[in-house]
Design a protein around this motif. Structure first.
Motif, PDB file in Angstrom:
ATOM      1  N   PHE A  18       0.838  -1.203   0.000  1.00  0.00           N
ATOM      2  CA  PHE A  18       0.000   0.000   0.000  1.00  0.00           C
ATOM      3  C   PHE A  18       0.878   1.260   0.000  1.00  0.00           C
ATOM      4  CE2 PHE A  18      -2.277   3.256   2.511  1.00  0.00           C
ATOM      5  CZ  PHE A  18      -3.344   3.477   1.653  1.00  0.00           C
ATOM      6  N   PHE A  19       1.853   1.289   0.909  1.00  0.00           N
ATOM      7  CA  PHE A  19       2.716   2.470   0.989  1.00  0.00           C
ATOM      8  C   PHE A  19       3.618   2.579  -0.258  1.00  0.00           C
ATOM      9  CE2 PHE A  19       1.794   2.125   5.620  1.00  0.00           C
ATOM     10  CZ  PHE A  19       1.185   3.366   5.744  1.00  0.00           C
ATOM     11  N   GLY A  20       4.005   1.426  -0.783  1.00  0.00           N
ATOM     12  CA  GLY A  20       4.803   1.432  -2.012  1.00  0.00           C
ATOM     13  C   GLY A  20       4.035   2.031  -3.172  1.00  0.00           C
ATOM     14  N   ILE A  21       2.763   1.669  -3.272  1.00  0.00           N
ATOM     15  CA  ILE A  21       1.922   2.226  -4.337  1.00  0.00           C
ATOM     16  C   ILE A  21       1.736   3.728  -4.114  1.00  0.00           C
ATOM     17  CG2 ILE A  21      -0.424   2.206  -5.315  1.00  0.00           C
ATOM     18  CD1 ILE A  21      -0.439  -0.858  -4.685  1.00  0.00           C
ATOM     19  N   GLY A  24       4.515   5.784  -5.350  1.00  0.00           N
ATOM     20  CA  GLY A  24       4.719   5.752  -6.799  1.00  0.00           C
ATOM     21  C   GLY A  24       5.599   4.626  -7.326  1.00  0.00           C
ATOM     22  N   GLU A  25       5.830   3.599  -6.508  1.00  0.00           N
ATOM     23  CA  GLU A  25       6.686   2.499  -6.969  1.00  0.00           C
ATOM     24  C   GLU A  25       6.041   1.692  -8.095  1.00  0.00           C
ATOM     25  OE1 GLU A  25       8.424  -0.114  -4.080  1.00  0.00           O
ATOM     26  OE2 GLU A  25       8.512   1.486  -2.613  1.00  0.00           O
ATOM     27  N   ALA A  26       4.714   1.556  -8.034  1.00  0.00           N
ATOM     28  CA  ALA A  26       4.029   0.783  -9.081  1.00  0.00           C
ATOM     29  C   ALA A  26       4.188   1.457 -10.436  1.00  0.00           C
ATOM     30  CB  ALA A  26       2.560   0.609  -8.738  1.00  0.00           C
ATOM     31  N   ASP A  27       4.229   2.795 -10.420  1.00  0.00           N
ATOM     32  CA  ASP A  27       4.444   3.524 -11.685  1.00  0.00           C
ATOM     33  C   ASP A  27       5.854   3.279 -12.209  1.00  0.00           C
ATOM     34  OD1 ASP A  27       1.898   4.567 -11.533  1.00  0.00           O
ATOM     35  OD2 ASP A  27       2.549   6.315 -10.372  1.00  0.00           O
TER      36      ASP A  27
ATOM     37  N   CYS B  62       7.857  -9.053 -14.065  1.00  0.00           N
ATOM     38  CA  CYS B  62       8.648 -10.057 -13.338  1.00  0.00           C
ATOM     39  C   CYS B  62       9.012  -9.475 -11.962  1.00  0.00           C
ATOM     40  CB  CYS B  62       9.927 -10.374 -14.109  1.00  0.00           C
ATOM     41  SG  CYS B  62      11.068 -11.400 -13.160  1.00  0.00           S
ATOM     42  N   PRO B  63       8.772 -10.199 -10.875  1.00  0.00           N
ATOM     43  CA  PRO B  63       9.062  -9.623  -9.552  1.00  0.00           C
ATOM     44  C   PRO B  63      10.537  -9.285  -9.336  1.00  0.00           C
ATOM     45  CG  PRO B  63       8.436 -11.947  -9.374  1.00  0.00           C
ATOM     46  CD  PRO B  63       8.187 -11.546 -10.780  1.00  0.00           C
ATOM     47  N   ILE B  64      11.435 -10.102  -9.919  1.00  0.00           N
ATOM     48  CA  ILE B  64      12.869  -9.823  -9.748  1.00  0.00           C
ATOM     49  C   ILE B  64      13.271  -8.618 -10.605  1.00  0.00           C
ATOM     50  CG2 ILE B  64      15.182 -10.770 -10.218  1.00  0.00           C
ATOM     51  CD1 ILE B  64      13.894 -11.802  -7.625  1.00  0.00           C
ATOM     52  N   GLY B  65      12.733  -8.540 -11.806  1.00  0.00           N
ATOM     53  CA  GLY B  65      12.979  -7.374 -12.662  1.00  0.00           C
ATOM     54  C   GLY B  65      12.409  -6.122 -12.016  1.00  0.00           C
ATOM     55  N   ALA B  66      11.195  -6.234 -11.454  1.00  0.00           N
ATOM     56  CA  ALA B  66      10.541  -5.083 -10.826  1.00  0.00           C
ATOM     57  C   ALA B  66      11.324  -4.603  -9.607  1.00  0.00           C
ATOM     58  CB  ALA B  66       9.122  -5.470 -10.428  1.00  0.00           C
ATOM     59  N   LEU B  67      11.818  -5.560  -8.824  1.00  0.00           N
ATOM     60  CA  LEU B  67      12.598  -5.212  -7.630  1.00  0.00           C
ATOM     61  C   LEU B  67      13.851  -4.431  -8.027  1.00  0.00           C
ATOM     62  CD1 LEU B  67      12.935  -5.551  -4.561  1.00  0.00           C
ATOM     63  CD2 LEU B  67      14.008  -7.757  -4.975  1.00  0.00           C
ATOM     64  N   TYR B  81       6.816  -1.796  -2.360  1.00  0.00           N
ATOM     65  CA  TYR B  81       5.779  -2.424  -3.186  1.00  0.00           C
ATOM     66  C   TYR B  81       6.135  -3.870  -3.534  1.00  0.00           C
ATOM     67  CZ  TYR B  81       2.870  -3.252  -7.334  1.00  0.00           C
ATOM     68  OH  TYR B  81       2.015  -3.797  -8.258  1.00  0.00           O
ATOM     69  N   VAL B  82       7.300  -4.060  -4.131  1.00  0.00           N
ATOM     70  CA  VAL B  82       7.693  -5.420  -4.532  1.00  0.00           C
ATOM     71  C   VAL B  82       8.026  -6.258  -3.300  1.00  0.00           C
ATOM     72  CG1 VAL B  82       9.186  -6.799  -6.012  1.00  0.00           C
ATOM     73  CG2 VAL B  82       8.584  -4.488  -6.702  1.00  0.00           C
ATOM     74  N   GLY B  83       8.671  -5.628  -2.313  1.00  0.00           N
ATOM     75  CA  GLY B  83       8.990  -6.342  -1.073  1.00  0.00           C
ATOM     76  C   GLY B  83       7.723  -6.833  -0.386  1.00  0.00           C
ATOM     77  N   GLY B  84       6.716  -5.974  -0.309  1.00  0.00           N
ATOM     78  CA  GLY B  84       5.439  -6.342   0.296  1.00  0.00           C
ATOM     79  C   GLY B  84       4.757  -7.454  -0.479  1.00  0.00           C
ATOM     80  N   PHE B  85       4.818  -7.361  -1.813  1.00  0.00           N
ATOM     81  CA  PHE B  85       4.224  -8.403  -2.661  1.00  0.00           C
ATOM     82  C   PHE B  85       4.895  -9.753  -2.397  1.00  0.00           C
ATOM     83  CE2 PHE B  85       4.557 -10.923  -6.556  1.00  0.00           C
ATOM     84  CZ  PHE B  85       3.222 -11.091  -6.893  1.00  0.00           C
ATOM     85  N   LEU B  86       6.220  -9.739  -2.334  1.00  0.00           N
ATOM     86  CA  LEU B  86       6.954 -11.000  -2.117  1.00  0.00           C
ATOM     87  C   LEU B  86       6.690 -11.565  -0.719  1.00  0.00           C
ATOM     88  CD1 LEU B  86      10.304 -10.080  -3.904  1.00  0.00           C
ATOM     89  CD2 LEU B  86       8.558 -11.667  -4.713  1.00  0.00           C
ATOM     90  N   LEU B  87       6.554 -10.674   0.267  1.00  0.00           N
ATOM     91  CA  LEU B  87       6.214 -11.126   1.625  1.00  0.00           C
ATOM     92  C   LEU B  87       4.851 -11.809   1.640  1.00  0.00           C
ATOM     93  CD1 LEU B  87       7.081  -8.417   4.324  1.00  0.00           C
ATOM     94  CD2 LEU B  87       8.008 -10.708   4.103  1.00  0.00           C
TER      95      LEU B  87
END
Lengths: 44, 337
Positions: A18-21, A24-27, B62-67, B81-87
């Protein structure tokens, strides 16, 4: 116990996402993912 | 005679689930025709498994590419964002993702099915070599992209750039084949009937074909890096014929992350001690050389379910939580031995 740990980690994961989004990390991910990353695949 | 207890459907049809997810995460068919990649909003979302986002068919990141993309950017040094997704995914599924949802893992398993007289899953140094994936994660996915930055403060996706054979197979090779003169040939053959590429462009203008000679034609640099990555890919392909999923065991940083979550993940391998007859069939069936009878949730277990399938009493099962299964009444156990 393990279920509680799972709930704790999952909740932390959702909060982090949530905080990542929000910041702006998702962008950033989208910007990288919609262009062919030539250096990523070794042809640029 | 005592009937062998049934194995859960998702374990029995794991191969089909793998194929379904590989197709689902690479379902942008027009990308394979036009040599383009998907540019929609879905690419904000990471796929659970390793799947190159420069693959023409990829609809997720790709999660590794995104990270690496986030930590190597000027704006961020860590990725919530990616860290939370992987957790979240790791805590829920662990390496179930490797066994069921990873397209590159599936390809390696197909290669292992090629008949070869000398299959070798256990060798001296195997255990030590498995720590290499943690080095890959720490050095090439996190440290170098974060701290080895250029003058503008931007880093480089070092794991993708120097190692990832999935990127070469799913991204570089299709894109190179679909560009230049090879691309025109491919377009004609895919659309059928020997239709020239120019006709294809007129018929499908929305696809923006990168025809040879046009200003849109991509110029790929086929240099040392490409050949180096081809070398890694060929090595992984050849080793996969004799060794089960070598990339997953020794190199995959995503496997390292999910592996660390395996001991606590909600989806787990469960053992009912009351049902075990100590026949050791599970250990003999395990292609990652583990001992499911004594340790069920090691980092290396990709939840392939081979041990569950061979267990004669149903003592081993895969599922969510620690629920025990009592499929065979105690008096019948010896008959199954």
């Amino acid at each position: 116990m393990k279920k509680k740990l799972w709930m704790l980690i999952s909740a932390a994961g959702i909060l982090l996402m949530f905080f990542g989004i929000l910041r702006g990390e998702a962008d950033t991910v989208l910007k990288k993912a919609i262009l062919i990353c030539l250096e990523c695949i070794g042809i640029g | 005679m005592v009937k062998k207890p049934p194995v859960k459907l998702h374990v029995r049809f794991r191969g089909l689930i793998q194929l379904f997810f590989a197709v689902l995460t690479n379902s942008f068919i027009t990308g394979f025709i036009a040599g383009k990649i998907y540019k929609g909003d879905l690419k904000r979302v990471c796929a659970p498994g390793l799947n190159c986002y420069s693959c023409p068919g990829a609809v997720l990141a790709c999660p590794i590419g995104a990270l690496q993309a986030v930590v190597s950017s000027r704006a961020f040094n860590i990725s919530l964002y990616v860290g939370g997704f992987l957790l979240l995914v790791g805590a829920t599924l662990g390496r179930f993702v490797c066994g069921f949802l990873c397209p590159f893992g599936m390809i390696q398993e197909w290669l292992y099915k090629i008949p070869f007289p000398w299959k070798k899953n256990h060798f001296k140094g195997d255990r030590q070599l498995r720590y290499l994936k943690y080095v890959m994660l720490a050095v090439l996915v996190i440290l170098l992209p974060t701290f080895m930055v250029n003058a503008t403060g931007t880093g480089s996706p070092t794991f993708c750039k120097y190692v990832c054979p999935a990127g070469t197979l799913e991204g570089a090779i299709p894109l190179v084949l679909l560009s230049g003169s090879a691309q025109a040939k491919t377009i004609s053959s895919v659309i059928g009937g020997g239709i020239p590429a120019a006709s294809a462009e007129m018929a499908f203008p929305q696809l923006q074909f990168d025809l040879p000679g046009s200003s849109l034609a991509p110029q790929y640099d086929i240099g040392f890096l490409f050949y180096w990555k081809m070398f890694i890919l060929i090595a992984v392909v050849l080793i996969s014929v004799v060794n089960w999923r070598p990339f997953c065991k020794y190199l995959c940083p995503l496997g390292a992350i999910y592996g660390m979550m395996n001991p606590i993940s909600l989806y787990r391998l469960r053992m009912d001690d009351d049902l075990c007859i100590h026949c050791h069939k599970c250990a003999k069936a395990c292609k990652t050389c583990l001992d499911p009878e004594h340790r069920q949730n090691e980092a290396e277990c990709v939840r392939c379910g081979d041990c569950v399938k061979v267990c004669p009493t149903g003592a081993l099962s895969l599922g969510f939580g620690d629920k025990k299964t009592n499929k065979v009444p105690a008096p019948n156990r010896q008959a199954l031995k």
